[in-house]
Design an enzyme around this catalytic site. Structure first.
Site, short mmCIF file in Angstrom:
data_model
loop_
_atom_site.label_atom_id
_atom_site.label_comp_id
_atom_site.label_asym_id
_atom_site.label_seq_id
_atom_site.Cartn_x
_atom_site.Cartn_y
_atom_site.Cartn_z
N GLU A 124 -13.58 45.70 17.96
CA GLU A 124 -13.91 46.51 16.80
C GLU A 124 -14.02 45.64 15.56
O GLU A 124 -13.49 44.54 15.49
CB GLU A 124 -12.84 47.59 16.59
CG GLU A 124 -12.99 48.68 17.63
CD GLU A 124 -12.04 49.82 17.40
OE1 GLU A 124 -12.26 50.89 17.98
OE2 GLU A 124 -11.07 49.66 16.63
N CYS A 137 -13.56 43.15 8.26
CA CYS A 137 -12.47 42.62 9.09
C CYS A 137 -13.04 42.33 10.48
O CYS A 137 -13.50 43.24 11.17
CB CYS A 137 -11.36 43.67 9.12
SG CYS A 137 -9.96 43.16 10.11
N CYS A 144 -5.56 39.47 22.81
CA CYS A 144 -5.00 38.31 22.12
C CYS A 144 -4.18 37.50 23.11
O CYS A 144 -3.51 38.07 23.98
CB CYS A 144 -4.13 38.75 20.95
SG CYS A 144 -3.49 37.36 19.99
N CYS A 148 2.95 39.02 19.90
CA CYS A 148 3.82 39.44 18.80
C CYS A 148 4.35 40.85 19.11
O CYS A 148 3.59 41.73 19.49
CB CYS A 148 3.07 39.41 17.48
SG CYS A 148 2.40 37.78 17.13
N CYS A 151 2.96 44.09 17.34
CA CYS A 151 1.50 44.24 17.27
C CYS A 151 0.97 44.85 18.56
O CYS A 151 1.27 44.36 19.65
CB CYS A 151 0.85 42.87 17.03
SG CYS A 151 -0.94 42.90 17.16
N GLY A 202 -7.21 39.47 17.94
CA GLY A 202 -7.21 38.09 18.40
C GLY A 202 -6.62 37.09 17.43
O GLY A 202 -6.43 37.37 16.25
N LEU A 257 3.56 35.72 8.43
CA LEU A 257 4.91 35.16 8.39
C LEU A 257 5.92 36.12 9.02
O LEU A 257 6.56 35.81 10.02
CB LEU A 257 5.26 34.86 6.93
CG LEU A 257 6.53 34.07 6.71
CD1 LEU A 257 6.40 32.66 7.25
CD2 LEU A 257 6.88 34.02 5.22
N CYS A 376 -4.49 47.84 10.38
CA CYS A 376 -4.04 46.65 11.10
C CYS A 376 -3.30 47.00 12.38
O CYS A 376 -2.46 47.90 12.39
CB CYS A 376 -3.03 45.88 10.27
SG CYS A 376 -3.67 45.23 8.78
N1 SAH Z 1 -3.90 37.09 15.01
C1 SAH Z 1 -4.01 36.90 13.62
C2 SAH Z 1 -4.98 37.83 12.93
C3 SAH Z 1 -5.06 39.26 13.39
S1 SAH Z 1 -3.76 40.34 12.99
C4 SAH Z 1 -2.64 36.99 12.97
O1 SAH Z 1 -1.69 37.37 13.63
O2 SAH Z 1 -2.55 36.63 11.80
C5 SAH Z 1 -3.97 40.71 11.26
C6 SAH Z 1 -2.65 41.07 10.57
O3 SAH Z 1 -2.17 42.37 11.00
C7 SAH Z 1 -1.53 40.10 10.91
O4 SAH Z 1 -0.81 39.74 9.75
C8 SAH Z 1 -0.69 40.90 11.86
O5 SAH Z 1 0.60 40.39 11.91
C9 SAH Z 1 -0.79 42.30 11.28
N2 SAH Z 1 -0.38 43.37 12.19
C10 SAH Z 1 -0.46 43.40 13.53
N3 SAH Z 1 0.03 44.56 14.02
C11 SAH Z 1 0.42 45.29 12.95
C12 SAH Z 1 1.00 46.60 12.80
N4 SAH Z 1 1.24 47.37 13.85
N5 SAH Z 1 1.28 47.02 11.56
C13 SAH Z 1 0.98 46.25 10.48
N6 SAH Z 1 0.43 45.02 10.56
C14 SAH Z 1 0.16 44.54 11.77
FE1 SF4 Z 2 -2.23 38.30 18.31
FE2 SF4 Z 2 -2.09 38.39 15.62
FE3 SF4 Z 2 -1.33 40.52 17.12
FE4 SF4 Z 2 0.15 38.30 17.10
S1 SF4 Z 2 -0.27 39.66 15.33
S2 SF4 Z 2 -0.44 39.45 18.93
S3 SF4 Z 2 -1.40 36.71 16.97
S4 SF4 Z 2 -3.40 39.67 16.95
#
Ligand code: SAH
Ligand code: SF4
Length: 401
Positions: A124, A137, A144, A148, A151, A202, A257, A376
């Site tokens: 997407e 975006c 991925c 994390c 996520c 990703g 972070l 996000c």
């Molecule tokens: N993989 C990369 C970019 C994609 S994620 C990364 O991790 O930076 C984009 C942002 O969304 C990241 O900061 C990620 O930590 C955040 N994110 C992921 N899942 C989320 C959630 N459930 N709620 C809020 N932010 C989230």
């Molecule tokens: Fe992948 Fe970013 Fe989600 Fe971590 S936060 S699993 S690096 S998409």
């Protein structure tokens, strides 16, 4: 690495690709560098002397005018157009659904070539209009590689890396759908897609070459021409490739972070076991341009009772001393089955105020497009859960306008 051996977490750090990718029989020219185009034109019998001029024409049609077929490229000789038609396309990813939020956010579900066994791959892409900018975006992988824990994408399988063409293709799709290409009538009109963030599905730095090649095209002045300051690459902290991003791409950097102590970060962002905070911050301090106006954004997802105490806020400020930083607090977006909750609003405000008083800009990212699940960490996964009937309805919607 010692930090890895000492880690209480046994889950593997990285997932491997589950599926291979079969490029389409007629490849798209989108995403190829000028050198690659030159080679292909050579194979089509275009002599070396003519190639530079032909490439300039193709580039203009593809990336300034947004041409969707070779037939539209009227100043390219008919012979060459026929040759190109026989072997190539200027296809972008196919839009299978488009949703428009009541706040103007748009989300596209894109279908990409799959594994050759009939299984398509999908990602997407989200467009967020604001008063002074329009941000797209963009995704870099289907799924991925990383895990994390907060996520949703991290809990899903990793299917494959996107190609450079599929990454540039997301920008092209947005410009197609928003009517954002330059045409004769509106050569100087304001553009709608003014910013790109690599924050979709990703980990962009685990698909470095394709992301680099794609962003170099998006920044190319003879084409889409976005300034490097208007492109932000977000990473969970792949340290060696942060250095390469500075050297080879030079875009703005955002770091996911989310925790200020290694122990907690190992849990939230398991890649921390490989590249702990000290190494990550060192890479940030050395990131080119970060000492002056090109501040690094630190993303911090607010998880209730996990990382949102005032001690965390204090440590965060202390840790970022000497880094030219901006802190972006993200309210956690819950997903089915997650063990985390979003921090209370009062706590987010207290946290934000502390950081602000310490001299950091600390905007709380307002979730956009919530009604269409565009926020996000929700990309694609929720769409996957829609019933076949709902998906058909979405597709029909996309086709009627
Ligand atoms: N993989 C990369 C970019 C994609 S994620 C990364 O991790 O930076 C984009 C942002 O969304 C990241 O900061 C990620 O930590 C955040 N994110 C992921 N899942 C989320 C959630 N459930 N709620 C809020 N932010 C989230
Ligand atoms: Fe992948 Fe970013 Fe989600 Fe971590 S936060 S699993 S690096 S998409």
């Amino acid at each position: 690495m010692t930090s890895e051996l000492n880690s209480p977490i046994d889950a593997p750090l990285e997932k491997v690709a589950l599926e291979t990718y079969r490029p389409p029989a007629k490849p798209s020219l989108i995403g190829l560098s000028r050198e690659e185009l030159s080679e292909l034109l050579g194979e089509c019998g275009v002599g070396e002397k003519q190639r530079k001029m032909r490439i300039a024409q193709l580039w203009h049609w593809m990336y300034v005018r947004g041409a969707q077929s070779f037939d539209a490229m009227t100043n390219v000789s008919k012979d060459l157009r026929e040759q190109l038609n026989a072997h190539f396309t200027v296809d972008r990813p196919e839009v299978v659904a488009e949703q428009v939020s009541n706040d103007g956010t748009r989300k596209w579900l894109l279908r990409l070539p799959g594994d050759g066994a009939g299984r398509a791959h999908e990602v997407e892409c989200v467009y967020i209009p604001e008063t002074d900018r329009g941000t797209l975006c963009v995704s870099s992988q289907v799924g991925c590689t990383l895990n994390c824990s907060f996520c949703h994408t991290g809990t899903q399988r990793f299917v494959r890396n996107l190609t450079a063409g599929e990454i540039v293709g997301q920008v092209m799709v947005a410009k197609d759908r928003l009517n954002d290409w330059i045409d004769r009538e509106t050569p100087h009109a304001n553009r709608l897609v003014t910013n790109v963030v690599m924050m979709g599905m990703g980990e962009p730095l685990y698909n470095f070459d394709a992301v680099r090649d794609a962003l170099l095209i998006v920044m190319d002045n003879e084409g889409i021409g976005l300034s490097r300051r208007r492109i932000t690459l977000s990473t969970s902290g792949v340290v060696p490739n942060i250095v390469r991003t500075g050297d080879e791409i030079g875009v703005m950097l955002a770091i996911s972070l989310h925790a200020v102590r290694d122990e907690l970060r190992n849990e939230l962002v398991p890649l921390n076991r490989k590249y702990p905070l000290k190494e990550l911050l060192e890479a940030c301090r050395n990131y080119p341009g970060s000492a002056n106006s090109r501040r690094i954004t630190f993303e911090y997802v607010m998880l209730k009772g996990v990382n949102d105490s005032m001690d965390d806020a204090k440590l965060l400020v202390k840790m970022l001393k000497g880094v030219h930083a901006k802190i972006n607090l993200i309210p956690f977006n819950p997903w089915p089955g997650t063990k985390y909750e979003c921090s209370d609003w009062d706590q987010i405000e207290r946290f934000s105020e502390y950081i602000f008083n310490a001299g950091y800009s600390s905007p709380v990212r307002t979730p956009r497009g919530r009604d269409i699940l565009a926020a996000c960490g929700q990309l694609k996964s929720e769409t996957e859960k829609l019933s076949v009937r709902e998906r058909d309805a979405l597709r029909a919607m996309a086709m009627t306008d």
